[in-house]
Design an enzyme around this catalytic site. Sequence first.
Site, PDB file in Angstrom:
ATOM      1  N   SER A  51       0.900  -1.249  -0.107  1.00  0.00           N
ATOM      2  CA  SER A  51       0.103   0.107   0.154  1.00  0.00           C
ATOM      3  C   SER A  51       0.701   1.478   0.023  1.00  0.00           C
ATOM      4  CB  SER A  51      -0.877  -0.077   1.262  1.00  0.00           C
ATOM      5  OG  SER A  51      -0.079  -0.386   2.173  1.00  0.00           O
ATOM      6  N   ASP A  70       5.079   0.872  11.469  1.00  0.00           N
ATOM      7  CA  ASP A  70       4.928  -0.663  11.622  1.00  0.00           C
ATOM      8  C   ASP A  70       6.061  -1.004  12.724  1.00  0.00           C
ATOM      9  OD1 ASP A  70       4.792  -3.294  11.346  1.00  0.00           O
ATOM     10  OD2 ASP A  70       3.554  -2.781   9.529  1.00  0.00           O
ATOM     11  N   SER A 123       2.689   1.565  17.222  1.00  0.00           N
ATOM     12  CA  SER A 123       2.070   2.725  16.668  1.00  0.00           C
ATOM     13  C   SER A 123       1.585   3.672  17.907  1.00  0.00           C
ATOM     14  CB  SER A 123       0.585   2.248  16.155  1.00  0.00           C
ATOM     15  OG  SER A 123      -0.386   3.330  15.765  1.00  0.00           O
ATOM     16  N   ASP A 140      -4.310   0.983   8.560  1.00  0.00           N
ATOM     17  CA  ASP A 140      -4.419  -0.426   8.340  1.00  0.00           C
ATOM     18  C   ASP A 140      -3.305  -1.140   9.150  1.00  0.00           C
ATOM     19  OD1 ASP A 140      -5.072  -2.498   6.431  1.00  0.00           O
ATOM     20  OD2 ASP A 140      -3.645  -2.071   5.204  1.00  0.00           O
ATOM     21  N   HIS A 143      -5.716  -5.285  13.400  1.00  0.00           N
ATOM     22  CA  HIS A 143      -7.102  -5.400  13.412  1.00  0.00           C
ATOM     23  C   HIS A 143      -7.927  -5.526  14.636  1.00  0.00           C
ATOM     24  CE1 HIS A 143      -6.355  -3.886   9.426  1.00  0.00           C
ATOM     25  NE2 HIS A 143      -6.786  -4.858   8.644  1.00  0.00           N
ATOM     26  N   HIS A 168      -8.821   0.880   5.893  1.00  0.00           N
ATOM     27  CA  HIS A 168      -9.010  -0.384   5.046  1.00  0.00           C
ATOM     28  C   HIS A 168      -9.650  -1.513   6.150  1.00  0.00           C
ATOM     29  CE1 HIS A 168      -7.294  -3.618   2.544  1.00  0.00           C
ATOM     30  NE2 HIS A 168      -8.007  -2.891   1.974  1.00  0.00           N
ATOM     31  N   ASP A 169     -10.376  -2.440   5.174  1.00  0.00           N
ATOM     32  CA  ASP A 169     -10.811  -3.748   5.695  1.00  0.00           C
ATOM     33  C   ASP A 169     -12.156  -3.341   6.477  1.00  0.00           C
ATOM     34  OD1 ASP A 169      -8.928  -5.434   4.946  1.00  0.00           O
ATOM     35  OD2 ASP A 169      -7.551  -4.476   6.328  1.00  0.00           O
TER      36      ASP A 169
HETATM   37  N1  SAH Z   1      -0.958  -1.935   4.643  1.00  0.00           N
HETATM   38  C1  SAH Z   1      -0.406  -3.123   4.319  1.00  0.00           C
HETATM   39  C2  SAH Z   1      -0.960  -4.331   5.296  1.00  0.00           C
HETATM   40  C3  SAH Z   1      -0.612  -3.999   6.690  1.00  0.00           C
HETATM   41  S1  SAH Z   1      -0.792  -5.512   7.707  1.00  0.00           S
HETATM   42  C4  SAH Z   1      -0.577  -3.864   2.788  1.00  0.00           C
HETATM   43  O1  SAH Z   1      -1.276  -3.032   1.989  1.00  0.00           O
HETATM   44  O2  SAH Z   1       0.191  -4.805   2.340  1.00  0.00           O
HETATM   45  C5  SAH Z   1      -0.775  -4.965   9.248  1.00  0.00           C
HETATM   46  C6  SAH Z   1       0.580  -4.392   9.693  1.00  0.00           C
HETATM   47  O3  SAH Z   1       0.199  -3.834  11.119  1.00  0.00           O
HETATM   48  C7  SAH Z   1       1.471  -5.581  10.078  1.00  0.00           C
HETATM   49  O4  SAH Z   1       2.587  -5.345   9.439  1.00  0.00           O
HETATM   50  C8  SAH Z   1       1.825  -5.559  11.540  1.00  0.00           C
HETATM   51  O5  SAH Z   1       3.045  -5.568  11.884  1.00  0.00           O
HETATM   52  C9  SAH Z   1       1.424  -3.661  11.830  1.00  0.00           C
HETATM   53  N2  SAH Z   1       0.975  -3.620  13.276  1.00  0.00           N
HETATM   54  C10 SAH Z   1      -0.164  -4.302  13.851  1.00  0.00           C
HETATM   55  N3  SAH Z   1      -0.200  -3.838  15.282  1.00  0.00           N
HETATM   56  C11 SAH Z   1       0.802  -2.910  15.216  1.00  0.00           C
HETATM   57  C12 SAH Z   1       1.036  -1.713  16.270  1.00  0.00           C
HETATM   58  N4  SAH Z   1       0.466  -1.709  17.518  1.00  0.00           N
HETATM   59  N5  SAH Z   1       1.960  -0.875  16.137  1.00  0.00           N
HETATM   60  C13 SAH Z   1       2.704  -0.888  14.791  1.00  0.00           C
HETATM   61  N6  SAH Z   1       2.401  -1.602  13.764  1.00  0.00           N
HETATM   62  C14 SAH Z   1       1.525  -2.802  13.979  1.00  0.00           C
HETATM   63 MG    MG Z   2      -5.702  -4.124   4.992  1.00  0.00          MG
END
Ligand code: SAH
Ligand code: MG
Length: 211
Positions: A51, A70, A123, A140, A143, A168-169
């Site tokens: 993305s 991330d 995050s 994103d 989730h 997203h989602d």
């Molecule tokens: N946007 C990406 C998909 C993201 S998947 C695409 O389009 O392919 C979700 C991501 O969020 C994962 O890589 C995971 O490591 C990250 N993530 C989940 N919880 C998190 C947090 N608390 N802090 C930072 N990153 C996080």
């Molecule tokens: Mg997604």
Amino acid sequence: MEPQEALRRLIAATPGFMPEDEGMALYNLARRSRPSASEPIVEVGSYCGKSTLYLAAAAQPERATVLSIDHHKGSEENYPPFPYTDHKLVEPYSAQINTLLPFQQTIRLAGFEDTVVALVGASSTIAAAVTVTSSLLFIDGGHGALPAWIDYDGWVSSVKYGGILAIHDVFADPRDGGQVPYGLFLAALHSGEFELVLEVGSLRGLLRKNR
Ligand code: SAH
Ligand code: MG
């Protein structure tokens, strides 16, 4: 300028969770948000950069920046008992997912190293330490209820007036997917701060109204 053929091929080859129609919609939202160097695009959830490439393609002609957040350890839904683990991304010694190297490779191959800044960490930690005005915020990340709401609470106020919140989602019907991002979407809509401007697949674009 739309993403060129070589970039499209790289996007297609990059592991991730962004169908092409939603990615192009994200690109168009990012263009519309008028990003700049001082009002960057913020992405929560980089994974391997799929993305991110759409966002960076929108930012680059403006010499704008994409901050992509991330911890690169994967989400709870990337580990058992959930069905989806990409074993190529699991470190040999820790049994943990590590997407940082693939992310860096993606950005380098695309020629976006001057456009994309990886912020590596949780995050919530980064949100607490960093104040930014974003042109577009793309949520994103994790989730699960806790991480997703932490992302929302930590980042949503960064969106400039006239800027875009993209989520997203988003699935209104629980048979299609988890309900947490849908809850974030409803909260944004019901806050009165945002108006819905785009629905493509599970992507929602919300415009932050001017005061
Ligand atoms: N946007 C990406 C998909 C993201 S998947 C695409 O389009 O392919 C979700 C991501 O969020 C994962 O890589 C995971 O490591 C990250 N993530 C989940 N919880 C998190 C947090 N608390 N802090 C930072 N990153 C996080
Ligand atoms: Mg997604």
